[in-house]
Design a protein around this motif. Structure first.
Motif, PDB file in Angstrom:
ATOM      1  N   GLY A 293       0.807  -1.205   0.000  1.00  0.00           N
ATOM      2  CA  GLY A 293       0.000   0.000   0.000  1.00  0.00           C
ATOM      3  C   GLY A 293       0.843   1.259   0.000  1.00  0.00           C
ATOM      4  N   ALA A 294       0.394   2.247   0.773  1.00  0.00           N
ATOM      5  CA  ALA A 294       1.090   3.540   0.845  1.00  0.00           C
ATOM      6  C   ALA A 294       2.275   3.514   1.803  1.00  0.00           C
ATOM      7  N   GLU A 295       2.612   2.330   2.299  1.00  0.00           N
ATOM      8  CA  GLU A 295       3.750   2.216   3.221  1.00  0.00           C
ATOM      9  C   GLU A 295       5.049   1.944   2.479  1.00  0.00           C
ATOM     10  N   ALA A 296       5.004   1.938   1.141  1.00  0.00           N
ATOM     11  CA  ALA A 296       6.207   1.679   0.348  1.00  0.00           C
ATOM     12  C   ALA A 296       6.207   2.557  -0.890  1.00  0.00           C
ATOM     13  N   GLU A 297       7.382   3.048  -1.260  1.00  0.00           N
ATOM     14  CA  GLU A 297       7.563   3.821  -2.491  1.00  0.00           C
ATOM     15  C   GLU A 297       8.659   3.149  -3.313  1.00  0.00           C
ATOM     16  N   VAL A 298       8.349   2.812  -4.566  1.00  0.00           N
ATOM     17  CA  VAL A 298       9.336   2.206  -5.448  1.00  0.00           C
ATOM     18  C   VAL A 298      10.285   3.292  -5.953  1.00  0.00           C
ATOM     19  N   LEU A 299      11.569   3.093  -5.740  1.00  0.00           N
ATOM     20  CA  LEU A 299      12.574   4.028  -6.219  1.00  0.00           C
ATOM     21  C   LEU A 299      13.244   3.537  -7.507  1.00  0.00           C
ATOM     22  N   ASP A 300      13.383   2.234  -7.621  1.00  0.00           N
ATOM     23  CA  ASP A 300      14.101   1.668  -8.760  1.00  0.00           C
ATOM     24  C   ASP A 300      13.661   0.207  -8.898  1.00  0.00           C
ATOM     25  N   PRO A 301      13.551  -0.337 -10.121  1.00  0.00           N
ATOM     26  CA  PRO A 301      13.920   0.223 -11.417  1.00  0.00           C
ATOM     27  C   PRO A 301      12.860   1.196 -11.951  1.00  0.00           C
ATOM     28  N   PRO A 302      13.218   2.037 -12.913  1.00  0.00           N
ATOM     29  CA  PRO A 302      12.282   3.049 -13.416  1.00  0.00           C
ATOM     30  C   PRO A 302      11.004   2.461 -13.995  1.00  0.00           C
ATOM     31  N   GLU A 303      11.103   1.310 -14.683  1.00  0.00           N
ATOM     32  CA  GLU A 303       9.901   0.728 -15.295  1.00  0.00           C
ATOM     33  C   GLU A 303       8.913   0.242 -14.239  1.00  0.00           C
ATOM     34  N   LEU A 304       9.413  -0.229 -13.106  1.00  0.00           N
ATOM     35  CA  LEU A 304       8.513  -0.649 -12.026  1.00  0.00           C
ATOM     36  C   LEU A 304       7.864   0.571 -11.385  1.00  0.00           C
ATOM     37  N   ARG A 305       8.628   1.624 -11.170  1.00  0.00           N
ATOM     38  CA  ARG A 305       8.059   2.853 -10.595  1.00  0.00           C
ATOM     39  C   ARG A 305       6.982   3.422 -11.527  1.00  0.00           C
ATOM     40  N   ALA A 306       7.262   3.409 -12.848  1.00  0.00           N
ATOM     41  CA  ALA A 306       6.282   3.933 -13.802  1.00  0.00           C
ATOM     42  C   ALA A 306       5.018   3.085 -13.808  1.00  0.00           C
ATOM     43  N   LYS A 307       5.170   1.772 -13.755  1.00  0.00           N
ATOM     44  CA  LYS A 307       3.991   0.903 -13.763  1.00  0.00           C
ATOM     45  C   LYS A 307       3.193   1.065 -12.473  1.00  0.00           C
ATOM     46  N   MET A 308       3.861   1.242 -11.345  1.00  0.00           N
ATOM     47  CA  MET A 308       3.158   1.469 -10.086  1.00  0.00           C
ATOM     48  C   MET A 308       2.361   2.772 -10.158  1.00  0.00           C
ATOM     49  N   ALA A 309       2.958   3.817 -10.751  1.00  0.00           N
ATOM     50  CA  ALA A 309       2.254   5.102 -10.888  1.00  0.00           C
ATOM     51  C   ALA A 309       1.038   4.936 -11.792  1.00  0.00           C
ATOM     52  N   GLU A 310       1.194   4.174 -12.865  1.00  0.00           N
ATOM     53  CA  GLU A 310       0.071   3.942 -13.781  1.00  0.00           C
ATOM     54  C   GLU A 310      -1.060   3.195 -13.093  1.00  0.00           C
ATOM     55  N   VAL A 311      -0.715   2.153 -12.355  1.00  0.00           N
ATOM     56  CA  VAL A 311      -1.741   1.364 -11.654  1.00  0.00           C
ATOM     57  C   VAL A 311      -2.401   2.206 -10.572  1.00  0.00           C
ATOM     58  N   ALA A 312      -1.592   2.967  -9.825  1.00  0.00           N
ATOM     59  CA  ALA A 312      -2.147   3.807  -8.767  1.00  0.00           C
ATOM     60  C   ALA A 312      -3.098   4.854  -9.342  1.00  0.00           C
ATOM     61  N   ALA A 313      -2.743   5.442 -10.505  1.00  0.00           N
ATOM     62  CA  ALA A 313      -3.623   6.428 -11.138  1.00  0.00           C
ATOM     63  C   ALA A 313      -4.933   5.778 -11.570  1.00  0.00           C
TER      64      ALA A 313
END
Length: 330
Positions: A293-313
């Motif tokens: 949930g909101a207890e973790a922020e992906v820093l790396d790799p960039p593609e995982l961070r981007a996919k997490m942002a897409e799913v969260a949106a």
């Protein structure tokens, strides 16, 4: 301590035949020098133990020599009843045999040992399947167990992830893992693993096969699971975790991921810490990170961070509007 070790060496030689000094030292958790002294003590006591030199040498007892060691310590007698796994034994077709053996063993024990064994059976129970999972009871399991024991080849029709296949297999061993049964079998000279619940048809074949002399089921399974874990987690990710996120990661991660996770000791001004951990495919990593949930922020790799942002949106948009059920009632 030494008397117990001497008995252990003696029973090991009787059970295995030829045993190297290094193997005895490993089993007894002592030095080679200690084993040499113990062998000398056994010889001095009249035990016909002798050594054989060469690459396949070791210690052994004189052919035909047998010793009766019927004494069991209280802990040994109690431990024997932990091996009575009634569920798996029944799945293998050995439930009645296991029960009969336990009754005979219990009757043969002295009264003081019998009480301890009864307590062990009453107070400890092994439930092999993981939480929220059911134990498998494959239809072909007893037949496979019989083929393993008799060293008889079998022909199976197997449903893999991609297609159905037919194989002639020389069954070498069976493993119970988290409620699922697996067959280790030799196919065209290589040992492969099959989940027994996925075997659709089975036929026992005529003939007899020879087991590879160097095959060790426990070692094979350990190497197989370690290789599979590594193959399923080819990448790494860097996460920023809250204190609760650290606890959630430990709770939700597999043993392999937990073992490979490295969390920095120092926390930032908000109390969050950086963790590096093994991950699988992109979508598998997304699912695993969503658990935090909101207890973790992906820093790396960039593609995982981007996919997490897409799913969260997408989730934000989905939950921002009234649900379909609320809209229909309105």
């Amino acid at each position: 301590m030494r008397a117990s070790r001497l008995l252990s060496i003696l029973t090991t030689l009787q059970a295995r035949g030829r045993v190297t000094a290094q193997a005895l030292a490993d089993d007894c958790e002592v030095s080679l020098r200690t084993i040499y002294r113990d062998i000398e003590a056994l010889s001095a006591a009249g035990i016909p133990v002798y050594s054989e030199r060469g690459s396949e040498g070791g210690y052994r007892l004189l052919d035909g020599y047998r010793v009766r060691l019927n004494g069991l310590s209280p802990q040994e007698a109690e431990a024997l009843f932990l091996t009575g796994l009634s569920g798996p034994a029944a799945d293998l077709g050995l439930g009645a045999v296991m029960a009969a053996a336990q009754v005979k063993l219990l009757a043969a024990l002295p009264q003081e040992l019998r009480m301890g064994a009864e307590r062990m059976r009453a107070r400890f129970h092994l439930d092999a399947p993981a939480w929220f999972g059911e134990a498998e009871q494959p239809a072909h399991l007893p037949a496979i167990a019989d083929a393993v024991w008799r060293q008889r080849p079998i022909r199976i029709r197997y449903r893999s992830w991609k297609a159905e296949k037919e194989r002639r297999v020389e069954p070498l061993g069976i493993v119970l893992k988290s409620g699922a049964w697996y067959l280790a079998g030799q196919v065209e000279g290589s040992v492969r693993t099959y989940r027994i619940a996925r075997i659709l048809d089975l036929a026992s074949l005529d003939g007899h096969f020879e087991r590879p002399r160097d095959f060790d089921l426990a070692a094979f399974w350990k190497a197989t699971t370690e290789r599979l874990d590594a193959e399923l987690h080819p990448g790494t990710a860097k996460l920023r975790l809250s204190s609760l996120g650290v606890k959630l990661l430990a709770a939700f991660s597999s043993p392999y991921v937990r073992a490979g996770t490295r969390i920095e000791a120092a926390a930032d001004a908000d109390g969050w810490r950086i963790a590096t951990l093994p991950i699988g495919t992109l979508w598998e990593a997304v699912v695993d990170c969503l658990r935090l949930g909101a207890e973790a922020e992906v820093l790396d790799p960039p593609e995982l961070r981007a996919k997490m942002a897409e799913v969260a949106a997408g989730m934000t948009a989905l939950y921002r509007e009234p649900g379909a059920g609320n809209a229909s009632r309105g």
